[in-house]
Scaffold this motif. Sequence first.
Motif, mmCIF file in Angstrom:
data_model
loop_
_atom_site.group_PDB
_atom_site.id
_atom_site.type_symbol
_atom_site.label_atom_id
_atom_site.label_comp_id
_atom_site.label_asym_id
_atom_site.label_seq_id
_atom_site.Cartn_x
_atom_site.Cartn_y
_atom_site.Cartn_z
ATOM 1 N N UNK A 164 -6.202 12.172 19.730
ATOM 2 C CA UNK A 164 -6.543 13.494 19.199
ATOM 3 C C UNK A 164 -7.754 13.367 18.285
ATOM 4 N N UNK A 165 -8.769 14.182 18.523
ATOM 5 C CA UNK A 165 -9.937 14.262 17.650
ATOM 6 C C UNK A 165 -9.804 15.508 16.781
ATOM 7 N N UNK A 166 -9.827 15.338 15.470
ATOM 8 C CA UNK A 166 -9.642 16.452 14.537
ATOM 9 C C UNK A 166 -10.878 16.648 13.675
ATOM 10 N N UNK A 167 -11.224 17.911 13.450
ATOM 11 C CA UNK A 167 -12.313 18.284 12.549
ATOM 12 C C UNK A 167 -11.750 19.107 11.394
ATOM 13 N N UNK A 193 -7.921 11.187 3.450
ATOM 14 C CA UNK A 193 -6.860 10.297 3.917
ATOM 15 C C UNK A 193 -5.475 10.833 3.553
ATOM 16 N N UNK A 194 -5.366 11.442 2.381
ATOM 17 C CA UNK A 194 -4.080 11.979 1.933
ATOM 18 C C UNK A 194 -3.569 13.051 2.895
ATOM 19 N N UNK A 195 -4.461 13.938 3.313
ATOM 20 C CA UNK A 195 -4.091 14.989 4.265
ATOM 21 C C UNK A 195 -3.651 14.386 5.597
ATOM 22 N N UNK A 196 -4.390 13.384 6.065
ATOM 23 C CA UNK A 196 -4.045 12.769 7.344
ATOM 24 C C UNK A 196 -2.731 12.014 7.265
ATOM 25 N N UNK A 197 -2.460 11.394 6.133
ATOM 26 C CA UNK A 197 -1.170 10.719 5.966
ATOM 27 C C UNK A 197 -0.028 11.733 5.987
ATOM 28 N N UNK A 198 -0.210 12.855 5.300
ATOM 29 C CA UNK A 198 0.824 13.898 5.316
ATOM 30 C C UNK A 198 1.034 14.443 6.725
ATOM 31 N N UNK A 199 -0.067 14.657 7.465
ATOM 32 C CA UNK A 199 0.039 15.222 8.813
ATOM 33 C C UNK A 199 0.761 14.273 9.754
ATOM 34 N N UNK A 200 0.419 12.998 9.719
ATOM 35 C CA UNK A 200 0.975 12.054 10.701
ATOM 36 C C UNK A 200 2.297 11.440 10.275
ATOM 37 N N UNK A 201 2.554 11.344 8.969
ATOM 38 C CA UNK A 201 3.742 10.627 8.502
ATOM 39 C C UNK A 201 4.820 11.510 7.879
ATOM 40 N N UNK A 202 4.468 12.768 7.531
ATOM 41 C CA UNK A 202 5.429 13.577 6.783
ATOM 42 C C UNK A 202 5.635 14.976 7.364
ATOM 43 N N UNK A 203 4.820 15.378 8.323
ATOM 44 C CA UNK A 203 4.978 16.701 8.934
ATOM 45 C C UNK A 203 5.896 16.594 10.156
ATOM 46 N N UNK A 204 5.883 17.618 10.999
ATOM 47 C CA UNK A 204 6.668 17.587 12.237
ATOM 48 C C UNK A 204 6.239 16.454 13.172
ATOM 49 N N UNK A 205 5.081 15.855 12.908
ATOM 50 C CA UNK A 205 4.599 14.736 13.726
ATOM 51 C C UNK A 205 5.146 13.387 13.265
ATOM 52 N N UNK A 206 5.989 13.382 12.248
ATOM 53 C CA UNK A 206 6.375 12.111 11.624
ATOM 54 C C UNK A 206 7.099 11.154 12.568
ATOM 55 N N UNK A 207 7.749 11.669 13.605
ATOM 56 C CA UNK A 207 8.453 10.796 14.548
ATOM 57 C C UNK A 207 7.599 10.397 15.745
ATOM 58 N N UNK A 208 6.344 10.821 15.751
ATOM 59 C CA UNK A 208 5.459 10.521 16.882
ATOM 60 C C UNK A 208 4.817 9.142 16.771
ATOM 61 N N UNK A 209 4.960 8.493 15.625
ATOM 62 C CA UNK A 209 4.429 7.138 15.378
ATOM 63 C C UNK A 209 2.902 7.104 15.533
ATOM 64 N N UNK A 210 2.237 8.198 15.216
ATOM 65 C CA UNK A 210 0.782 8.230 15.299
ATOM 66 C C UNK A 210 0.155 7.396 14.178
#
Length: 333
Positions: free
Chosen positions: A75-78, A83-100
């Motif tokens: 996924x390419x995001x703009x 880094x804090x936002x990306x950590x929250x998105x990948x590790x703490x949001x609904x995506x947290x179980x996706x292992x991104x």
Amino acid sequence: MLLDLLLVSFLTFVELNCENLFDCRHDSLRNDTEYLPDSPRHWTPWRYWKKLNNIAQCLIAAGDYNGQSGLPDIIALCEVENDSVMRDLTKRSLLRNAVYEYIVTNSDDPRGMNVSLVYSPFAFAPINHRSLRPRPVKKMPPTRDILYVSGRIITGDTLHIFVVHSPSRRNGERFTRPFRMAVAETVTRSIDSIRALSPCADIIVAGDFNAYATDKSLCMYTSGGLFDVTSAARGSTARGTYRYKGRWGSLDHILMSASLLPAVDSSYIYDAPFLLEEDFVYGGVRPCRTYNGYKYSSEGTSDHLPLKVVLRIDSLRGRERIKSRNTVSKSYN
């Protein structure tokens, strides 16, 4: 038929402009005060987490293909702040179980906006990455860095990926055009360096180019041997990734090298109903954004819709490395 389905697998690539994905903390080095709890937008932690989960829901849904559920591989995001936002998105949001996992730039953009590459480690293994800073031209303000990442996919092939968020058209297309050209020159110069070592390199350039297909800056990419595989991308309703004054257009693009074109299975705009809202001024629908002016919408995700390209892994395996550009480019010119 069943055997054919078992032999075919896909690599899914999604691009999305997240529209002002700021956290709620002030960075004293950046002009981010518009998105703080005490600002006129009242950007509270609740609103921040709601937007994170809306974006996560969008990305999860965009992974479905041919009736099969799944997650995007890359996924390419703009318009992500840090880094804090990306950590929250990948590790703490609904995506947290996706292992991104993710890689994010740290640009000189005055507002603190950056780009990021999110990837499944089961599909993509980074080898190298760096930020590329465009060489400024006259009157060009600081802008987002370009993210370059190279990595291997399951076939053993190396993908070279550039994530771009070119300068906006805010002060007029003609005045700001040289700024976007400077970004294009930086990317094409890097691609030339890659091709000097690997003439048939697999290259993807994706992001918000703030340019339409016929604009001069985008033509610089395509004249350099890249092909806009999303030039004809459409959604069920949407005719572009962005709607301005009632007109659809695509400022977002996914460009690929000729070596990848035979593997493109499909490209389209993901415009599920939950990403759209009624346009009461111009009629029809438009992307459901977080703010219309200063009016907040809890259902808003972004003013852009995601682009998706699906590559067939079986087409990448065992392919010929030397291809005729005249043959493969006919569908994309």
